[in-house]
Design an enzyme around this catalytic site. Structure first.
Site, PDB file in Angstrom:
ATOM      1  N   ALA B  75     -25.303 -23.447 -50.746  1.00 16.14           N
ATOM      2  CA  ALA B  75     -24.644 -23.185 -52.031  1.00 16.14           C
ATOM      3  C   ALA B  75     -24.384 -24.462 -52.812  1.00 16.14           C
ATOM      4  O   ALA B  75     -24.404 -24.448 -54.047  1.00 16.14           O
ATOM      5  CB  ALA B  75     -23.339 -22.427 -51.809  1.00 16.14           C
ATOM      6  N   THR B  76     -24.135 -25.569 -52.135  1.00 15.54           N
ATOM      7  CA  THR B  76     -23.892 -26.817 -52.859  1.00 15.54           C
ATOM      8  C   THR B  76     -25.136 -27.199 -53.652  1.00 15.54           C
ATOM      9  O   THR B  76     -25.059 -27.534 -54.843  1.00 15.54           O
ATOM     10  CB  THR B  76     -23.489 -27.945 -51.892  1.00 15.54           C
ATOM     11  OG1 THR B  76     -22.224 -27.617 -51.327  1.00 15.54           O
ATOM     12  CG2 THR B  76     -23.386 -29.287 -52.602  1.00 15.54           C
ATOM     13  N   ASN B 155     -12.616 -19.509 -52.981  1.00 16.71           N
ATOM     14  CA  ASN B 155     -12.725 -19.788 -51.547  1.00 16.71           C
ATOM     15  C   ASN B 155     -11.385 -19.958 -50.856  1.00 16.71           C
ATOM     16  O   ASN B 155     -11.259 -19.670 -49.669  1.00 16.71           O
ATOM     17  CB  ASN B 155     -13.586 -21.032 -51.319  1.00 16.71           C
ATOM     18  CG  ASN B 155     -13.138 -22.211 -52.140  1.00 16.71           C
ATOM     19  OD1 ASN B 155     -13.054 -22.134 -53.361  1.00 16.71           O
ATOM     20  ND2 ASN B 155     -12.822 -23.294 -51.479  1.00 16.71           N
ATOM     21  N   GLN B 183     -18.520 -16.882 -51.700  1.00 15.48           N
ATOM     22  CA  GLN B 183     -17.571 -16.083 -50.925  1.00 15.48           C
ATOM     23  C   GLN B 183     -17.749 -14.583 -51.152  1.00 15.48           C
ATOM     24  O   GLN B 183     -17.146 -13.775 -50.468  1.00 15.48           O
ATOM     25  CB  GLN B 183     -16.125 -16.471 -51.293  1.00 15.48           C
ATOM     26  CG  GLN B 183     -15.780 -17.926 -51.027  1.00 15.48           C
ATOM     27  CD  GLN B 183     -15.654 -18.235 -49.550  1.00 15.48           C
ATOM     28  OE1 GLN B 183     -15.504 -17.338 -48.706  1.00 15.48           O
ATOM     29  NE2 GLN B 183     -15.705 -19.515 -49.203  1.00 15.48           N
ATOM     30  N   THR B 244     -41.109 -28.341 -48.344  1.00 14.38           N
ATOM     31  CA  THR B 244     -41.573 -27.311 -47.417  1.00 14.38           C
ATOM     32  C   THR B 244     -40.445 -26.329 -47.104  1.00 14.38           C
ATOM     33  O   THR B 244     -39.314 -26.734 -46.831  1.00 14.38           O
ATOM     34  CB  THR B 244     -42.077 -27.957 -46.115  1.00 14.38           C
ATOM     35  OG1 THR B 244     -43.176 -28.786 -46.451  1.00 14.38           O
ATOM     36  CG2 THR B 244     -42.510 -26.912 -45.091  1.00 14.38           C
ATOM     37  N   CYS B 330      -3.397 -32.331 -45.244  1.00 11.27           N
ATOM     38  CA  CYS B 330      -3.182 -33.240 -44.117  1.00 11.27           C
ATOM     39  C   CYS B 330      -4.318 -33.081 -43.122  1.00 11.27           C
ATOM     40  O   CYS B 330      -4.599 -33.980 -42.338  1.00 11.27           O
ATOM     41  CB  CYS B 330      -1.878 -32.920 -43.402  1.00 11.27           C
ATOM     42  SG  CYS B 330      -0.437 -33.334 -44.358  1.00 11.27           S
TER      43      CYS B 330
END
Lengths: 130, 406
Positions: B75-76, B155, B183, B244, B330
């Protein structure tokens, strides 16, 4: 992130959780940190005015496992110490004892700040010059 | 049935591959290893057949024609190709783009790069419900707008944008609509025709397929969308994506798409019930807990719950046998709270303690029962540890407290 065994132990069995009455003249309270930073520590000490020895300590902490462990450890270490001895506790001692990784050093700094804040609060109440 | 630990409730990050998918893929690693571009021998033909079949399966899942599917690495890449490719191709028409502040980084960052190159961008902001409406898009479209890029479902929150309504607005204004449907696809019925979508990104590993293979839907009729390629070479995929083809991966994505098409409505009903159970179970015992995003316009398998006055990472640590994702960054490199939750206008203390629960095909009711119990017990424990909760109980508004700098 993998926590050290000691952090996990303090996190799962935190020592000295709770609060003293902060209006009590023998109690010193230190609250440090900020919610938006993800850490707030409240450390309280109960001091024997005759001897200047910390007889009891309690904490409450909003923060990560390392922050909870740092403050839990701080309460253990402060008990039985004089105010000066408690103030001499360094964040590096906490880092070493809990094997904190570099990204968690700020937790130990916060704990040191909380110790100092609690001691200063008591001293101010008791009129002890510093 | 005994629970297998750890429990996986992070299906918005990735899904386990369905064993039936692996079965379909295996021959294309071994006997049918040919290059799908080899036109003059049986090895190439077998690979090409596998790819064609997968293309039809994926097209069927989203209501497209097989010729409208461009295979990518995920997807990126699809988002990059859609956004940069359309912006460059239609630059002579205009240089204005529309997107939203709580999109995935794979949309935000390509657009920000274009912004640096001189494109103008209108960044829409969601309401507290996390949703971008067609009215917002309508108001933002200008004469020089060439592309609107808005995700179908978010997301972090699972909230659903009004894509069909937005598609209608874009059509009426002759502006292309790209949707990052990572998503959404494979979970919810998708019809690119009815939704008026011109470009759609998705990836196999979010719907029980393999990682490293996704696709971009590129509309061929009304209008015929053209893109400037990001990768030049052998001219594969109608020149839009040279290289390819990843035949086993593509076959896997196709197989996963076919399974989703057959099973997603049952999955959605079952997971929707589990989600309700999870949300009700937690909020019944913890009245400070807040469900983030729109109350109903959300994916059936995703919920994002904030636990104010409890810090996210410590909660994750307490429930470490349950794999979830925390809004508290975090867990990642930075110490910033989630920008998605911030976009909803949540206070930092809320953003610092939110957890995304993402259920999937393997999730059982026993796992949800266990999760409710574990979360409730540990949030209660952490509330007892929380100086903020103590202040709130004492009637102090923590937003008015002057906190020290740190």
């Amino acid at each position: 992130m993998a926590y050290s065994e000691k952090v996990v132990d303090h996190y799962e069995n935190p020592r000295n959780v709770g609060s003293f009455d902060k209006s009590d003249a023998t109690v010193g309270t230190g609250v440090v940190g900020a919610p938006e930073c993800g850490d707030v520590m409240k450390l309280q000490i109960k001091v024997n005015p005759e001897t200047g020895v910390i007889e009891d300590a309690k904490f409450k902490t909003f923060g990560c496992g390392s922050a909870i462990a740092s403050s839990s450890l701080a309460t253990e270490w402060m008990k039985g110490k004089t105010l000066d001895e408690a103030e001499a506790i360094k964040n590096t001692d906490i880092v070493q004892e809990l094997s904190l990784p570099p990204v968690k050093i700020h937790c130990s700094v916060l704990a040191e700040d909380a110790i100092k804040a609690a001691v200063h609060d008591y001293e101010e109440k008791a009129g002890i010059a510093h | 049935m005994a629970i297998q630990f750890p429990i996986y409730l992070d299906h918005n990050s990735t899904t386990p591959m369905d064993p039936r998918v692996l079965e379909e893929m295996t021959p294309f690693f071994l006997n049918d290893f040919g290059n799908a571009s080899s036109r003059n021998h049986a090895f190439g033909w077998a690979a090409e057949k596998g790819v064609d079949n997968a293309r039809a399966q994926v097209a069927s899942l989203i209501g497209a024609s097989p010729k409208e599917i461009v295979w990518t690495s995920g997807a990126t890449e699809s988002n990059n190709l859609a956004i940069k490719g359309a912006a460059e191709m239609y630059a002579s028409k205009g240089k204005h783009l529309i997107s939203a502040i709580h999109e995935h980084k794979a949309v935000l960052d390509p657009i920000k790069r274009l912004q640096k190159q001189g494109y103008e961008v209108t960044w829409l902001e969601p309401g507290e419900d996390g949703i971008i409406t067609a009215e917002q898009v309508q108001d933002a479209i200008r004469d020089d707008t060439v592309l609107v890029s808005l995700m179908w479902a978010n997301n972090e929150l699972g909230t659903i944008n009004q894509i069909p309504e937005i598609g209608a607005v874009c059509k009426s204004k002759d502006v292309l609509l790209h949707t990052d449907a990572t998503q959404w696809v494979g979970k919810m019925p998708t019809d690119v025709e009815a939704a008026g979508v011109d470009l759609l990104s998705a990836t196999g590993h979010k719907f029980y397929g393999p990682k490293g293979c996704g696709f971009l839907y590129v509309r061929r009729r009304r209008p015929r969308v053209r893109l400037t390629a990001l990768i030049d070479g052998g001219g594969h995929e109608r020149g839009m994506r040279s290289g390819t083809l990843n035949v086993p991966g593509i076959v896997g994505v196709g197989a996963a798409a076919a399974l989703c098409e057959a099973e997603m409505s049952d999955d959605a009903i079952r997971l929707g019930k589990l989600k309700k159970k999870l949300e009700d179970g937690i909020t019944a015992k913890l009245d400070m807990a807040v469900i983030n995003g729109h109350p109903t316009e959300r994916l059936p398998h995703t919920t994002n719950i904030s636990f104010p006055y409890v810090e996210g990472e410590s909660l994750m640590m307490a429930i470490k046998e349950i794999a979830v994702s925390s809004g508290s960054a975090c867990t990642s490199a930075s110490l910033e709270p989630s920008y998605v939750l911030k976009a909803l206008g949540l206070g930092d203390e809320l953003a610092h303690s939110s957890i995304r629960f993402g259920m999937g095909r393997i999730t059982t009711e026993e796992e949800i029962d266990y999760t409710i119990d574990k979360v409730v017990t540990n949030v209660q424990k952490l509330l007892d540890l929380s100086p903020l909760w103590e202040m709130v109980q004492e009637g102090i508004d923590i937003n008015t407290v002057e906190w020290g700098a740190h």
